[in-house]
Design an enzyme around this catalytic site. Structure first.
Site: not given
Ligand SMILES: Cc1cc2nc3c(=O)[nH]c(=O)nc-3n(C[C@H](O)[C@H](O)[C@H](O)COP(=O)(O)O)c2cc1C
Length: 304
Positions: A131, A216, A264-265
């Site tokens: 994190c 993203g 995620g995003s």
């Molecule tokens: C709003 C938000 C909250 C997130 N909270 C967590 C979390 O609590 N624990 C975690 O391991 N990753 C968290 N992430 C990271 C996502 O799980 C993921 O690893 C990251 O966004 C990359 O993937 P993406 O590009 O598809 O979003 C969070 C991401 C976003 C955007």
């Protein structure tokens, strides 16, 4: 023959390789009215801590070019309340549930894993070691700590343990190997990137904590590279994560070496995208006459 999206990840049977990414899909059950949750490959929950956390102060989300900057700061209701309600509801969905956890010290990770891995319906534990939104430094930047947490959790856990790593490290292979050699049954590559955006009208950072994590489309090529590099050296399976919006994006991660992906995003923009990604993967495999997803995992390296 019908194209088969079934896949085994670290001993867990999934009906397809598309999971939700932690923190971007609530606790995992709230969007049941919008998408058929039972059609997902699996659900990774919001990161859970021992005690409830209010998270960081607002503003904690900002849009950036082709991505999202966040500093949520692990807001969650704490493990006790999580078991009482969200976990009960998640159990009824009928897909594997991977609970993401984080602690302020090793003993907290161990305590959480001990409690959660004994709950009905918890298929695996994902250790959030990456994190970027806490005051302390990212755990992944300390190999000894990664080893201590993974081996400590592995000692007590009744279910597979997955280490979620940061993409911002000098050598992703070294960290993935450390996680694997300490007992991790899989790795998630990768979390968000530490990043920053500034409002030029206000002369102020866009986030309350100044810096946050960027996710993203803009991070996809970097995360694909992490998966590709790690796949050459580790033998445990990889959850590919970072900027997946379409079936093509997901297949790119799988070709690089991911066994499954987490999204995620893109689900923050439209949760329905998750199902489009499942169908997108299926379409690509059908178009190429490939019967099983297993046949294309890491194929880019095999073609070298
Ligand atoms: C709003 C938000 C909250 C997130 N909270 C967590 C979390 O609590 N624990 C975690 O391991 N990753 C968290 N992430 C990271 C996502 O799980 C993921 O690893 C990251 O966004 C990359 O993937 P993406 O590009 O598809 O979003 C969070 C991401 C976003 C955007």
């Amino acid at each position: 023959m019908e194209t088969n999206l079934n896949i085994n990840f670290a001993g867990i049977e999934l009906k397809n390789p598309v999971l939700t990414a932690s923190g971007t899909f609530g606790y995992g059950y709230e969007l049941a009215d919008l998408i058929p949750l039972s059609e997902l490959g699996g659900i990774v929950t919001k990161t859970i801590t021992l005690e409830p956390r209010g998270g960081n102060s607002q503003p904690r989300i900002a849009e950036v070019e082709s991505g999202i900057l966040n500093t949520i700061g692990l807001q969650n209701i704490g493990v006790k309340a999580f078991i009482e309600e969200p976990l009960e509801r998640l159990n009824k969905i009928g897909v594997p549930i991977i609970v993401s956890i984080a602690g302020a010290k090793t003993s907290e990770y161990i305590e959480l894993a001990e409690i959660l891995s004994r709950q009905d319906g918890v298929s695996a534990i994902e250790l959030n070691l990456s994190c970027p939104n806490l005051k302390k430094k990212i755990i992944c930047h300390d190999l000894c700590l990664v080893s201590e947490i993974v081996s400590g959790v592995k000692n007590v856990s009744k279910v597979p343990v997955i280490a979620k790593l940061s993409p911002l490290v000098t050598d992703i292979v070294e960290i993935a190997l450390t996680a694997q050699n300490s007992g991790a049954d899989g790795v998630t590559l990768a979390n968000t990137y530490p990043a920053m955006a500034i409002d030029v009208e206000m002369f102020k950072p866009k986030l309350s904590t100044f810096k946050g994590g960027v996710s993203g489309s803009c991070i996809k090529p970097i995360s694909v590279r992490c998966v590709y590099d790690a796949y050459q050296s580790i033998r445990v399976p990889i959850i590919g994560c970072g900027g997946i919006v379409t079936g093509e994006d997901a297949v790119e991660f799988i070709l690089a070496g991911a066994t499954v992906v987490s999204v995620g995003s893109s689900s923050l923009i439209s949760p329905k995208n998750l199902m489009k990604i499942v169908y997108g993967i299926k379409n690509i495999l059908e178009r190429k006459n490939i019967n099983s997803l297993k046949d294309i995992i890491g194929i880019v390296s095999k073609n070298l």
